[in-house]
Write a protein that holds these residues in place. Structure first.
Motif, PDB file in Angstrom:
ATOM      1  N   UNK A  43       0.836  -1.190   0.000  1.00 14.21           N
ATOM      2  CA  UNK A  43       0.000   0.000   0.000  1.00 14.21           C
ATOM      3  C   UNK A  43       0.877   1.248   0.000  1.00 14.21           C
ATOM      4  N   UNK A  44       0.383   2.342  -0.556  1.00 21.10           N
ATOM      5  CA  UNK A  44       1.213   3.549  -0.682  1.00 21.10           C
ATOM      6  C   UNK A  44       1.485   4.203   0.663  1.00 21.10           C
ATOM      7  N   UNK A  45       2.531   5.015   0.705  1.00 23.24           N
ATOM      8  CA  UNK A  45       2.853   5.766   1.917  1.00 23.24           C
ATOM      9  C   UNK A  45       1.767   6.793   2.192  1.00 23.24           C
ATOM     10  N   UNK A  46       1.371   6.901   3.445  1.00 13.82           N
ATOM     11  CA  UNK A  46       0.325   7.844   3.826  1.00 13.82           C
ATOM     12  C   UNK A  46       0.896   9.227   4.152  1.00 13.82           C
ATOM     13  N   UNK A  47       2.146   9.280   4.589  1.00 16.58           N
ATOM     14  CA  UNK A  47       2.729  10.533   5.041  1.00 16.58           C
ATOM     15  C   UNK A  47       2.897  11.557   3.937  1.00 16.58           C
ATOM     16  N   UNK A  48       2.755  12.837   4.314  1.00 15.47           N
ATOM     17  CA  UNK A  48       2.896  13.921   3.360  1.00 15.47           C
ATOM     18  C   UNK A  48       4.343  14.076   2.913  1.00 15.47           C
ATOM     19  N   UNK A  49       5.282  13.927   3.825  1.00 14.94           N
ATOM     20  CA  UNK A  49       6.692  14.149   3.517  1.00 14.94           C
ATOM     21  C   UNK A  49       7.390  12.835   3.196  1.00 14.94           C
ATOM     22  N   UNK A  50       6.855  12.098   2.240  1.00 15.48           N
ATOM     23  CA  UNK A  50       7.463  10.829   1.844  1.00 15.48           C
ATOM     24  C   UNK A  50       7.655  10.802   0.336  1.00 15.48           C
ATOM     25  N   UNK A  51       8.731  10.194  -0.087  1.00 11.91           N
ATOM     26  CA  UNK A  51       8.959   9.999  -1.515  1.00 11.91           C
ATOM     27  C   UNK A  51       8.376   8.669  -1.943  1.00 11.91           C
ATOM     28  N   UNK A  52       8.902   8.118  -3.030  1.00 15.91           N
ATOM     29  CA  UNK A  52       8.403   6.842  -3.497  1.00 15.91           C
ATOM     30  C   UNK A  52       9.375   6.168  -4.440  1.00 15.91           C
ATOM     31  N   UNK A  53       9.146   4.890  -4.690  1.00 15.64           N
ATOM     32  CA  UNK A  53       9.971   4.100  -5.603  1.00 15.64           C
ATOM     33  C   UNK A  53       9.077   3.492  -6.676  1.00 15.64           C
ATOM     34  N   UNK A  54       9.567   3.504  -7.893  1.00 11.69           N
ATOM     35  CA  UNK A  54       8.792   2.947  -9.009  1.00 11.69           C
ATOM     36  C   UNK A  54       8.561   1.452  -8.816  1.00 11.69           C
TER      37      UNK A  54
END
Length: 224
Positions: free
Chosen positions: A182-193
């Motif tokens: 599931x995706x990160x919920x936090x506002x200050x989070x990046x991501x990985x493809x």
């Protein structure tokens, strides 16, 4: 009902546009990777970030709980970013989180939660709920008929055209796991493809969009 319903064996789940997962059977709301206190951690290292960054994460969480009225809020790890970001104000907020959310709050301990103690919110090990194996990082469930539901990877999908590029958070399913990230919920989070083996549901402006086709021209994409 909002979101996208998704069924895995006897489990009926719903992907929510607020980057959360709903399990109707137990009225359980699941989120992952809030990374609260991240701004304070960056400030301690000389990187200026606004100190009210947690509001952009906590306020939507409270709104979501009030809208869905869960019996349990399950955080799949990385509730906070690091111990040095756990200010007295944040501790007090987390201590009051069950009252603020109006439900029981469970925390599956994540790697960023390590060495942090929060009163009334013990870090629990990975565990089974129905046919789900809940963990922070991806794990192999102890039984073949369990679906691993986890966070940690901050899954995102990159959309490309000749003129534009767009990165969107997503729910990602690996049938070989079987695993749902599931995706990160936090506002200050990046991501990985996500890697190509994942089926994906994009989160865009509060809507869920199925995205099953492999992306074109994806050389160099990073596999989750």
């Amino acid at each position: 009902m909002k979101g996208q319903e998704w069924v895995w064996r006897r489990e009926s789940l719903r992907f929510l546009g607020e980057r959360a997962l709903w399990r109707e059977h137990g009225r359980q709301l699941m989120v992952a990777d809030l990374h609260l206190g991240k701004a304070e951690v960056f400030q301690a290292h000389g990187i200026p970030l606004p100190t009210d960054g947690d509001r952009g994460t906590l306020n939507p969480l409270l709104q979501l709980c009030h809208a869905w009225a869960p019996e349990q809020l399950i955080v799949l790890g990385d509730l906070i970013h690091a111990r040095e970001g756990l200010t007295p104000e944040l501790r007090e907020t987390l201590r009051s989180l069950p009252d603020l959310c109006g439900c029981e709050v469970l925390l599956i301990g994540g790697n960023h939660d390590r060495h942090c103690w929060i009163e009334g919110l013990p870090q629990l090990p990975s565990q089974c709920v129905g046919q789900l194996w809940l963990s922070h990082a991806p794990e192999t469930p102890p039984a073949a008929d369990l679906l691993n539901v986890c966070g940690h990877l901050h899954p995102m999908t990159r959309l490309r055209s000749r003129a534009d590029r767009l990165r969107l958070p997503c729910f990602a399913f690996d049938p070989e796991g079987p695993r749902l990230v599931i995706p990160a919920f936090g506002q200050l989070t990046g991501g990985h493809d996500c890697g190509e083996r994942y089926q994906q549901w994009l989160v865009a402006d509060g809507a869920i969009l199925p995205w099953f086709e492999p992306l074109l021209n994806n050389q160099g994409r990073r596999s989750a």
